[in-house]
Design a protein around this motif. Structure first.
Motif, short mmCIF file in Angstrom:
data_model
loop_
_atom_site.label_atom_id
_atom_site.label_comp_id
_atom_site.label_asym_id
_atom_site.label_seq_id
_atom_site.Cartn_x
_atom_site.Cartn_y
_atom_site.Cartn_z
N LEU A 1 -1.76 -5.89 0.76
CA LEU A 1 -1.93 -4.89 -0.30
C LEU A 1 -1.29 -3.55 0.07
O LEU A 1 -0.73 -2.86 -0.79
N TYR A 2 -1.44 -3.16 1.31
CA TYR A 2 -0.98 -1.85 1.79
C TYR A 2 -0.21 -2.03 3.10
O TYR A 2 -0.78 -1.85 4.18
N PRO A 3 1.07 -2.38 3.01
CA PRO A 3 1.83 -2.70 4.23
C PRO A 3 1.82 -1.61 5.30
O PRO A 3 1.81 -1.92 6.48
N ASP A 4 1.81 -0.35 4.89
CA ASP A 4 1.78 0.71 5.89
C ASP A 4 0.45 1.48 5.87
O ASP A 4 0.32 2.51 6.52
N LYS A 5 -0.50 1.00 5.10
CA LYS A 5 -1.86 1.56 4.97
C LYS A 5 -1.89 2.95 4.35
O LYS A 5 -2.94 3.56 4.25
N SER A 6 -0.75 3.46 3.91
CA SER A 6 -0.72 4.84 3.42
C SER A 6 -1.43 5.03 2.08
O SER A 6 -1.92 6.11 1.80
N GLN A 7 -1.49 4.01 1.26
CA GLN A 7 -2.09 4.14 -0.07
C GLN A 7 -3.52 3.63 -0.15
O GLN A 7 -4.13 3.68 -1.20
N MET A 8 -4.04 3.14 0.96
CA MET A 8 -5.41 2.63 0.93
C MET A 8 -6.40 3.80 0.91
O MET A 8 -6.06 4.91 1.29
N GLY A 9 -7.58 3.54 0.42
CA GLY A 9 -8.63 4.54 0.44
C GLY A 9 -9.54 4.31 1.63
O GLY A 9 -9.49 3.27 2.27
N TRP A 10 -10.37 5.29 1.92
CA TRP A 10 -11.33 5.16 3.01
C TRP A 10 -12.72 5.29 2.43
O TRP A 10 -13.08 6.36 2.00
#
Length: 108
Positions: A55-64
């Motif tokens: 879903l988020y290959p570089d994790k930059s758009q994921m939420g926490w």
């Protein structure tokens, strides 16, 4: 169909910690299997990272935190949606329920 919610979070995240007081309970009340994946838990993260990185290959758009709703964790995985970021208990429940309602509507 048995659905799961996978929580991707960090031990260093205050919002992730705050939501841990109710996210598992809400998931259980909605008949979802709850899987808690902390980024610092290397063994667990390795098992589920393909889902997050898909879903988020570089994790930059994921939420926490990021909660991913899916099925067939061991077989062929199908992702139905996600809830990203921190929410109050009622809003979190509403967002999960909306995803479940959408899944149910497409299954019928």
């Amino acid at each position: 169909m048995a659905l799961s919610v996978i929580k991707f979070s960090s031990e260093d995240c205050g919002i992730c910690h705050k939501m841990s007081f109710y996210d598992k309970k809400v998931a259980s009340e909605l008949n979802l299997e709850f899987i808690d994946v902390k980024m610092q838990d290397t063994a667990t993260y390795r098992k589920y990272r393909h889902i997050l990185l898909g879903l988020y290959p570089d994790k930059s758009q994921m939420g926490w935190p990021t909660y991913v709703i899916c099925d067939h964790l061991e077989d062929e995985l199908k992702i139905f949606g996600e809830v990203k970021g921190g929410h109050a208990k009622g809003e979190f429940r509403s967002r999960l329920q909306a995803l479940l309602d959408g899944i149910e509507a497409t299954q019928n």
